[in-house]
Design a protein around this motif. Structure first.
Motif, PDB file in Angstrom:
ATOM      1  N   MET A  67       0.838  -1.198   0.000  1.00 33.80           N
ATOM      2  CA  MET A  67       0.000   0.000   0.000  1.00 33.80           C
ATOM      3  C   MET A  67       0.875   1.251   0.000  1.00 33.80           C
ATOM      4  N   ARG A  68       1.918   1.243   0.818  1.00 33.53           N
ATOM      5  CA  ARG A  68       2.793   2.423   0.911  1.00 33.53           C
ATOM      6  C   ARG A  68       3.620   2.613  -0.368  1.00 33.53           C
ATOM      7  N   VAL A  69       4.035   1.523  -0.996  1.00 33.14           N
ATOM      8  CA  VAL A  69       4.833   1.621  -2.221  1.00 33.14           C
ATOM      9  C   VAL A  69       3.981   2.106  -3.388  1.00 33.14           C
ATOM     10  N   LEU A  70       2.808   1.512  -3.563  1.00 34.99           N
ATOM     11  CA  LEU A  70       1.977   1.856  -4.714  1.00 34.99           C
ATOM     12  C   LEU A  70       1.188   3.150  -4.533  1.00 34.99           C
ATOM     13  N   HIS A  71       1.004   3.574  -3.291  1.00 34.09           N
ATOM     14  CA  HIS A  71       0.232   4.789  -3.020  1.00 34.09           C
ATOM     15  C   HIS A  71       0.964   5.677  -2.019  1.00 34.09           C
ATOM     16  N   ASP A 120     -16.688  -0.608  11.559  1.00 36.68           N
ATOM     17  CA  ASP A 120     -16.895  -1.280  10.270  1.00 36.68           C
ATOM     18  C   ASP A 120     -16.593  -0.339   9.105  1.00 36.68           C
ATOM     19  N   ARG A 121     -17.018   0.914   9.220  1.00 39.40           N
ATOM     20  CA  ARG A 121     -16.789   1.884   8.153  1.00 39.40           C
ATOM     21  C   ARG A 121     -15.283   2.109   7.952  1.00 39.40           C
ATOM     22  N   THR A 122     -14.551   2.283   9.044  1.00 35.65           N
ATOM     23  CA  THR A 122     -13.116   2.530   8.947  1.00 35.65           C
ATOM     24  C   THR A 122     -12.388   1.304   8.401  1.00 35.65           C
ATOM     25  N   LEU A 123     -12.734   0.116   8.917  1.00 34.23           N
ATOM     26  CA  LEU A 123     -12.097  -1.107   8.446  1.00 34.23           C
ATOM     27  C   LEU A 123     -12.413  -1.350   6.974  1.00 34.23           C
ATOM     28  N   SER A 124     -13.637  -1.079   6.563  1.00 38.69           N
ATOM     29  CA  SER A 124     -14.024  -1.259   5.160  1.00 38.69           C
ATOM     30  C   SER A 124     -13.253  -0.304   4.258  1.00 38.69           C
ATOM     31  N   HIS A 125     -13.059   0.926   4.705  1.00 42.77           N
ATOM     32  CA  HIS A 125     -12.295   1.897   3.918  1.00 42.77           C
ATOM     33  C   HIS A 125     -10.853   1.414   3.762  1.00 42.77           C
ATOM     34  N   LEU A 126     -10.273   0.955   4.850  1.00 41.60           N
ATOM     35  CA  LEU A 126      -8.901   0.450   4.818  1.00 41.60           C
ATOM     36  C   LEU A 126      -8.800  -0.791   3.927  1.00 41.60           C
ATOM     37  N   ALA A 127      -9.755  -1.689   4.045  1.00 42.23           N
ATOM     38  CA  ALA A 127      -9.768  -2.899   3.211  1.00 42.23           C
ATOM     39  C   ALA A 127      -9.930  -2.533   1.735  1.00 42.23           C
ATOM     40  N   GLY A 128     -10.721  -1.503   1.451  1.00 41.02           N
ATOM     41  CA  GLY A 128     -10.882  -1.045   0.073  1.00 41.02           C
ATOM     42  C   GLY A 128      -9.571  -0.539  -0.504  1.00 41.02           C
ATOM     43  N   LEU A 129      -8.810   0.203   0.311  1.00 37.87           N
ATOM     44  CA  LEU A 129      -7.490   0.662  -0.144  1.00 37.87           C
ATOM     45  C   LEU A 129      -6.559  -0.522  -0.391  1.00 37.87           C
ATOM     46  N   THR A 133      -4.908  -1.581  -3.908  1.00 39.43           N
ATOM     47  CA  THR A 133      -3.469  -1.805  -4.031  1.00 39.43           C
ATOM     48  C   THR A 133      -3.205  -3.129  -4.740  1.00 39.43           C
ATOM     49  N   ALA A 134      -3.942  -4.163  -4.350  1.00 37.41           N
ATOM     50  CA  ALA A 134      -3.752  -5.473  -4.986  1.00 37.41           C
ATOM     51  C   ALA A 134      -4.099  -5.392  -6.479  1.00 37.41           C
ATOM     52  N   GLU A 135      -5.147  -4.643  -6.814  1.00 36.95           N
ATOM     53  CA  GLU A 135      -5.548  -4.501  -8.213  1.00 36.95           C
ATOM     54  C   GLU A 135      -4.529  -3.684  -9.004  1.00 36.95           C
ATOM     55  N   ASP A 136      -3.885  -2.715  -8.343  1.00 38.03           N
ATOM     56  CA  ASP A 136      -2.922  -1.836  -9.012  1.00 38.03           C
ATOM     57  C   ASP A 136      -1.509  -2.395  -9.034  1.00 38.03           C
ATOM     58  N   SER A 137      -1.298  -3.555  -8.403  1.00 40.51           N
ATOM     59  CA  SER A 137       0.056  -4.084  -8.331  1.00 40.51           C
ATOM     60  C   SER A 137       0.558  -4.425  -9.735  1.00 40.51           C
ATOM     61  N   PRO A 138       1.865  -4.257  -9.970  1.00 41.64           N
ATOM     62  CA  PRO A 138       2.421  -4.561 -11.297  1.00 41.64           C
ATOM     63  C   PRO A 138       2.140  -5.995 -11.741  1.00 41.64           C
ATOM     64  N   GLU A 139       2.184  -6.940 -10.795  1.00 40.06           N
ATOM     65  CA  GLU A 139       1.913  -8.337 -11.147  1.00 40.06           C
ATOM     66  C   GLU A 139       0.478  -8.489 -11.640  1.00 40.06           C
ATOM     67  N   ARG A 140      -0.444  -7.808 -10.970  1.00 37.99           N
ATOM     68  CA  ARG A 140      -1.852  -7.904 -11.337  1.00 37.99           C
ATOM     69  C   ARG A 140      -2.103  -7.267 -12.702  1.00 37.99           C
ATOM     70  N   ARG A 141      -1.476  -6.103 -12.922  1.00 41.63           N
ATOM     71  CA  ARG A 141      -1.662  -5.421 -14.204  1.00 41.63           C
ATOM     72  C   ARG A 141      -1.112  -6.260 -15.344  1.00 41.63           C
ATOM     73  N   GLY A 144      -3.575  -8.960 -16.530  1.00 39.01           N
ATOM     74  CA  GLY A 144      -4.849  -8.559 -17.106  1.00 39.01           C
ATOM     75  C   GLY A 144      -5.752  -7.887 -16.101  1.00 39.01           C
ATOM     76  N   PRO A 145      -6.885  -7.391 -16.567  1.00 37.95           N
ATOM     77  CA  PRO A 145      -7.806  -6.656 -15.690  1.00 37.95           C
ATOM     78  C   PRO A 145      -8.428  -7.552 -14.632  1.00 37.95           C
ATOM     79  N   PHE A 146      -8.788  -6.933 -13.543  1.00 41.04           N
ATOM     80  CA  PHE A 146      -9.432  -7.632 -12.436  1.00 41.04           C
ATOM     81  C   PHE A 146     -10.834  -8.054 -12.839  1.00 41.04           C
ATOM     82  N   LYS A 147     -11.139  -9.301 -12.639  1.00 40.46           N
ATOM     83  CA  LYS A 147     -12.470  -9.810 -12.975  1.00 40.46           C
ATOM     84  C   LYS A 147     -13.094 -10.412 -11.725  1.00 40.46           C
ATOM     85  N   GLY A 148     -13.184  -9.578 -10.706  1.00 37.00           N
ATOM     86  CA  GLY A 148     -13.713 -10.061  -9.433  1.00 37.00           C
ATOM     87  C   GLY A 148     -15.210 -10.058  -9.401  1.00 37.00           C
ATOM     88  N   PRO A 149     -15.780 -10.325  -8.228  1.00 41.08           N
ATOM     89  CA  PRO A 149     -17.244 -10.409  -8.091  1.00 41.08           C
ATOM     90  C   PRO A 149     -17.902  -9.081  -8.293  1.00 41.08           C
TER      91      PRO A 149
END
Length: 149
Positions: A67-71, A120-129, A133-141, A144-149
């Motif tokens: 998270m700190r490296v990518l953002h 819950d709101r704070t934890l959800s915000h943190l989990a969203g970040l 981060t996982a979606e923006d990681s170089p390995e993920r990019r 291919g694009p994220f095809k999650g739920p």
């Protein structure tokens, strides 16, 4: 270890909910003569708070470095969100007295519900970040694009 980040998050939410609903709430006299509501954890509760803190630490170790490296522009926000989540897991004990979630004319159950809502709101915000981060990681990019739920 073998726990997924979703398992860790689920454990944090469930454990915190159980803890917040179980720990007694008491009125404490303040230096200014007013009373403030606060949690009064017992020994068993303190052990559970420590266990939840350990879960948060494992999750933080798993997601925070990326998270700190990518953002890097959001590092302060990320650190503050982890601080808030940790303080709530410890029932805001670092703040000494706190139960400002107990609204005038409200009940302790209302205060507990509001506490859990903000947790819950704070934890959800943190989990969203963390997910972003996982979606923006170089390995993920590269894969291919994220095809999650």
């Amino acid at each position: 270890m073998g726990e997924s980040t979703e398992d860790l998050l689920s454990g944090l939410k469930a454990g915190t909910r159980t803890l917040v609903l179980r720990v007694p709430v008491v009125s404490v006299a303040m230096e200014d003569g007013k009373n403030e509501w606060c949690f009064a954890p017992e020994e068993e509760d303190l052990r559970e708070m420590e266990r939840l803190g350990e879960i948060l630490s494992r999750w933080e170790e798993a997601v925070a470095p990326a998270m700190r490296v990518l953002h890097p522009d959001r590092e302060g926000e990320i650190l503050e969100l982890f601080r808030i989540v940790r303080a709530k897991l410890l029932l805001n004990r670092p703040n000494k007295y706190f139960f400002g979630y107990f609204r005038p004319g409200g009940s302790s159950d209302d205060g507990r519900d509001f506490y859990l809502t903000t947790f819950d709101r704070t934890l959800s915000h943190l989990a969203g970040l963390a997910r972003k981060t996982a979606e923006d990681s170089p390995e993920r990019r590269a894969s291919g694009p994220f095809k999650g739920p």
